[in-house]
Scaffold this active site. Structure first.
Site, short mmCIF file in Angstrom:
data_model
loop_
_atom_site.label_atom_id
_atom_site.label_comp_id
_atom_site.label_asym_id
_atom_site.label_seq_id
_atom_site.Cartn_x
_atom_site.Cartn_y
_atom_site.Cartn_z
N HIS A 1 0.61 -7.46 1.75
CA HIS A 1 0.43 -7.68 3.18
C HIS A 1 1.00 -9.02 3.63
O HIS A 1 1.36 -9.19 4.81
CB HIS A 1 -1.05 -7.58 3.54
CG HIS A 1 -1.55 -6.17 3.60
ND1 HIS A 1 -2.46 -5.73 4.53
CD2 HIS A 1 -1.24 -5.08 2.85
CE1 HIS A 1 -2.70 -4.44 4.36
NE2 HIS A 1 -1.97 -4.03 3.32
N HIS B 1 -0.28 2.61 -4.74
CA HIS B 1 -1.48 3.43 -4.74
C HIS B 1 -1.87 3.92 -6.14
O HIS B 1 -2.83 4.67 -6.30
CB HIS B 1 -1.32 4.61 -3.79
CG HIS B 1 -1.32 4.19 -2.36
ND1 HIS B 1 -1.19 5.08 -1.31
CD2 HIS B 1 -1.43 2.96 -1.78
CE1 HIS B 1 -1.23 4.41 -0.17
NE2 HIS B 1 -1.37 3.12 -0.43
#
Length: 765
Positions: free
Chosen positions: A102, A291
Site C-alpha cells: 500500500h 493473496h
C-alpha cells in the site's frame, strides 16, 4: 472588550480582534476567500527547514549499515507477536506485505506521483484512507528497527525492506532490494487523489446511513473516479488518477460500488493496474502472489470503528480506527470489512490460491461486517486455520476482485499458465513485486545496497553506462564553434535541448536528456517538440558528432545526448551575448545514447504532456477541468522548480521564441532570439492593457493604451506572471532597470538545473 451579539454561535478567538466560526482554527483561510488563487507555494514544499536530517549524508549512512544484521533484526520482529496487536498466525509477515504494497501502490504512471519513495504513507491523507486501515499498527510494530538505525535508515526504505523480509520468512525468493528512498517530512499538499468526499471516518453518520466503506449510499457513485460517472456508464478513469474509488489503493474488492460483479471488477482491475504501470501478467502475478499470504479482516461492522488516525483524539497518539468490540484486535479485527483467508497455508509460499480459485465453485456471502465476499460451494473444499483461535477451522474466502481473474478471458489465460508452471509464477511475482516497490525510484544510479539486481529491466528506462573518455574544455570550445557555424538558429537549438531535457519529472525521476530519447519514438514525433525542425537539428548534430568522433584518437567521444544539450547551451550564450550580456552556460558531459530496443514506447508515451505552458502548448482535444495556468504550475512542480526558477525560465523561453507552433503569444520583444528581459518589462508596464479575445479568456490582445493598437498577443500562461501577486513580485525583479544581468544569470542557473535534472550518475539526490 465590548460584548457583541452572537446569534450564529461563533466562538471568540483567544487572540485579540478576531472571531472564528466553530472550533478554534476553523476561520476562513486565504483559499476560502480566493478559491481561484494559483497556489504558487506548492512549488516550495519540502524545504530544508522542515527536515531534521538535512545535514545527513543518507547515501553514505545507508551504505555503512550492516545489511545482513538489519534484515535479521527485521525478521525477528516479524515473528515476535505483541499482546497489544497480536500477529495473525503468529506471523506479522502478511500484514507487513500489505503495508509495503500500500505504500508503493499509490504510484501512478500518468504523472509519476505516489509510490513508496518518500514514505508518504506516514502522512495525511494517505495514512487515514479507509483502505489503509490498521497500517498504523504495522509501522508501530517496526518502530524498534527504525529506532535502532535512526538516520541511517529511512522509513521509506524500511517499509519496503520489511515487505521483502516478510516474503522471505514465508519461503518466497525475492528478486532483490534497493535502498535510496529519502523520507518526506511534511504531507504532500499538491497531489490530486480525486474527490475526497469521505470525512476520514470509517462510517458516515448521515441520516442516509452508509455502506461498509464508509460512504453514504448516495455518494457511492460520486466516489467512483470514472469520468462517465455511475458504473453503467463509466469508460475511463479521470486523468491522472489510478485508483478507481476514493480512499482505495486500487479497486473496491467487492466490485465497482460494491456490486459484486466479477466482469465489472475485471474491467476496473485492468484499467487501474494499467494506470499503475502493470500489464495483465504483472497484474495477475501481484494479486495471486499477494493473496497467497495472510487474511482479510471484517469481524466488526464499520459503524462501530473509530476515527482514522488524523481524526483520532490526542490521547490515541497517532493510532486510528479504534475497535471497541471484544479485545479490539486478533479475531475482532476489522480493516476492509471482508473476513477470511484465501489459502489453507497463509504463511507459506505456494500455488494454493490459484488452484483453489479454479478448482472450486464460489457463491456470494456476507462477512460479519456486512461486506460481500465469496465462499466455496464444494463440500470437499479445504478449510483454513483460524488466525487466532487454536483448533478452529474456517471456510476459504475469495473477493469479487479474485473471482474476476477467473471470469476474464485474458486473466484466466495468465492464471492457467501460472498453475501449469509454478516456477514461472514465482519468478513473475518476484519481478512484479520488485517493480511495484521500486517503480518510482528512477534510474539505477540511485539504487543503494548489496541486493541491487544486476539485470536491467525495461521499465527502469536503461541507459548504457558511459564507456568512453569525456570531452575536454578545448573539445567543447571546438564543438561550440562547429554548432555556431551551422545553419541552425538559436530558437531551433534551444528548442531541441529543452524538448530533450524538460520531459523529466521529479516525481518518479523519469525522462530527461540522458539517453537522447528525443531522437527515438515516441518523443521524436510529439507535436510540442516541433518534430520537423527537431529532426533537422538532430541531423546536423549527428553530422557534427560523426566528424568529431571519427577524428579522435583513443576512447574520447561525444554522445548525441551531450551534443543536444551543448547545442542549447551554445545558443543561449549567443542569445545573451547578442543582448549585451556575456555569460558562460555550464555544461557537464557524460550522457549516453540509448536505443529504441531499450525504450518502452507505451510507457514513455505517458510522459507526453497534454498541456505545457513553457511552450504555450495546450491540446484542445482534451477536456480540461482546471485552468491552463494550474496545469502549468503542475508542470513546474514536476520539474522541481521554485517560483523564481519557473518565472525566469518562462520569460527567457518566450523571448527565445520557444512556442511549440512558433506563434507569437507571449513573445513580448522586438528582438526575438536574444536573451533579454523584455517579457517582464512589457508584462509590468502600464503602457498596455490586456484585453480578452473572447469570453473564454484563453487568448488576449495587449494593446497600447494611447492608440488602442494591439501590440502583442498572450495566453493565460503568459499573463499569470503579471496577475498572480507572488509571481508578479518576482517578475518585477527582472523587469527593473537593473534586472537584465540578474535575469540572464538566473535563467542560466535554472536552465542548467533542468539540463542536469536526470544526471544521477554525477549528483547526489
Amino acid at each position: 472588550m465590548k460584548n457583541i451579539e452572537n446569534p450564529e454561535g461563533l466562538e471568540k478567538c483567544p487572540f485579540r480582534g478576531t472571531r472564528i466560526g466553530g472550533a478554534i482554527g476553523t476561520a476562513p483561510r486565504t483559499d476560502d476567500w480566493w478559491p481561484n488563487r494559483l497556489q504558487v507555494e506548492l512549488l516550495h514544499q519540502e524545504q530544508p527547514v522542515s527536515n531534521p536530517l538535512s545535514d545527513e549524508d543518507y547515501k553514505t549512512a545507508f551504505n555503512n549499515i550492516d545489511f545482513k544484521q538489519l534484515k535479521q533484526d527485521i525478521k525477528e520482529v516479524l515473528i515476535d507477536s505483541k499482546d497489544w496487536w497480536p500477529a495473525d498466525y503468529k506471523n506479522y509477515g502478511p500484514q507487513m506485505i500489505r503495508m509495503a504494497w500500500h505504500s508503493a501502490g499509490t504510484y501512478r504512471i500518468a504523472d509519476g506521483r505516489g509510490g513508496a519513495a518518500q514514505g508518504m504513507q506516514r502522512f495525511a491523507p494517505i495514512n487515514s484512507w479507509w483502505d489503509n486501515g490498521n497500517i498504523d499498527k504495522s509501522r508501530r510494530l517496526i518502530w524498534p528497527i527504525k529506532k535502532k538505525y535512526g538516520a541511517a535508515l529511512s522509513w521509506a526504505d524500511l517499509i519496503v525492506l520489511t515487505g521483502n523480509c516478510s516474503l522471505e520468512i514465508m519461503n518466497f525468493p525475492t528478486f532483490g532490494f534497493a535502498g535510496g528512498r529519502r523520507d518526506a517530512w511534511e504531507p504532500d499538499r499538491s497531489t490530486y487523489w480525486g474527490p475526497e468526499f469521505w470525512n476520514g471516518k470509517p462510517y458516515d453518520e448521515s441520516p442516509t446511513g452508509g455502506n461498509h466503506l464508509g460512504h453514504p449510499e448516495e455518494m457511492v457513485n460520486e466516489n467512483l473516479r470514472w469520468v462517465g460517472g455511475p458504473k453503467e456508464d463509466y469508460h475511463d478513469l479521470e486523468n491522472p488518477l489510478a485508483a478507481t474509488h476514493s480512499n482505495l489503493i486500487y479497486v473496491n474488492p467487492e466490485g465497482p460500488g460494491g456490486n459484486m460483479d466479477p466482469v465489472d471488477s475485471a474491467r476496473n482491475i485492468r484499467e487501474s493496474f494499467k494506470r499503475m504501470a502493470m500489464d495483465d501478467e504483472e497484474t495477475v502475478a501481484l494479486i495471486a502472489g499477494g493473496h497467497a499470504f495472510g487474511k482479510s479482516h471484517g469481524a466488526v461492522p464499520a459503524d462501530k470503528i473509530g476515527a482514522a488516525p488524523e481524526a483520532a483524539s490526542i490521547e490515541a497518539q497517532g493510532f486510528g480506527w479504534h475497535n471497541p468490540v471484544g479485545t479490539g484486535n486478533a479475531e475482532y479485527t476489522s480493516t476492509n470489512g471482508i473476513e477470511g483467508s484465501w489459502t489453507p497455508n497463509p504463511t507459506n509460499w505456494d500455488n494454493d490460491y490459484l488452484i483453489n480459485l479454479f478448482k472450486f465453485d464460489w457463491e456470494q456471502k456476507k462477512s460479519p461486517a456486512g461486506a460481500g465476499q465469496w465462499t466455496p460451494i464444494n463440500p470437499d473444499a479445504p478449510k483454513t486455520p483460524d488466525a487466532h483461535i487454536d483448533g478452529k477451522m474456517d471456510d476459504l474466502m475469495m473477493m469479487t476482485s479474485d473471482i474476476a481473474l477467473k471470469v476474464d478471458p485474458a486473466y484466466r489465460k495468465v492464471c492457467e499458465k501460472f498453475m501449469s508452471d509454478f516456477d514461472y509464477f514465482t519468478n513473475a511475482f518476484a519481478k512484479a513485486w520488485f517493480k511495484l516497490t521500486h517503480r518510482d525510484m528512477g534510474p539505477k544510479d540511485r539504487y543503494l545496497g548489496p541486493e541491487v539486481p544486476q539485470e536491467d529491466l525495461l521499465w527502469q528506462d536503461p541507459v548504457p553506462a558511459c564507456n568512453h573518455e569525456l570531452v575536454t574544455d578545448l573539445d567543447i570550445a571546438d564543438l561550440k564553434n562547429q554548432i555556431l557555424a551551422s545553419d541552425l538558429s538559436v530558437s531551433a537549438l534551444v528548442s531541441a535541448a529543452w524538448s530533450s531535457a524538460a520531459v523529466y519529472r521529479h516525481s518518479d525521476k523519469r525522462g530527461g536528456a540522458n539517453g537522447a530519447r528525443i531522437a527515438l519514438e515516441p518523443q521524436n514525433n510529439w507535436e510540442m517538440n516541433r518534430p520537423t525542425e527537431l529532426n533537422q537539428v538532430l541531423d546536423t548534430l549527428k553530422e557534427i558528432q560523426s566528424k568529431f568522433n571519427s577524428n579522435q584518437s583513443g576512447d574520447k567521444q561525444i554522445s548525441l545526448a551531450d551534443l543536444i544539450v551543448l547545442g542549447g547551451c551554445t545558443a543561449i550564450e549567443k542569445a545573451a551575448n547578442d543582448a549585451g550580456t556575456h555569460v558562460q552556460v555550464p555544461f557537464t558531459p557524460g550522457r549516453m545514447d540509448t536505443t529504441q530496443e531499450l525504450t518502452d514506447v507505451e510507457s514513455f508515451d505517458w510522459l507526453k504532456p497534454v498541456s505545457d505552458g513553457f511552450r504555450n502548448y495546450h491540446n484542445d482535444k482534451v477536456g480540461y477541468r482546471v485552468s491552463t495556468e494550474r496545469i502549468f504550475l503542475d508542470k513546474a512542480q514536476l520539474l522541481n522548480l521554485s517560483a523564481p526558477e519557473w518565472t525566469v525560465l518562462t520569460g527567457g523561453l518566450r523571448v527565445l521564441d520557444q512556442n511549440f507552433d512558433h506563434s507569437k503569444h507571449g513573445v513580448f520583444t522586438e528582438r526575438p532570439g536574444q536573451l533579454t528581459n523584455d517579457f517582464f518589462q512589457v508584462l509590468t508596464s502600464m503602457d498596455y492593457e490586456w484585453v480578452p479575445k473572447s469570453s473564454s479568456k484563453l487568448l488576449f490582445d495587449i494593446k497600447n493604451r494611447e492608440n488602442g493598437e494591439a501590440k502583442y498577443t498572450a495566453t493565460r500562461c503568459d499573463l499569470i506572471f503579471g496577475s498572480n501577486s507572488q509571481l508578479r513580485n518576482i517578475a518585477e525583479v527582472y523587469a527593473a532597470d537593473d534586472g537584465q544581468e540578474r535575469f540572464v544569470h538566473d535563467f542560466v542557473k535554472a536552465w542548467d538545473k533542468v539540463m542536469m535534472a536526470d544526471r544521477y550518475d554525477v549528483k547526489d539526490d
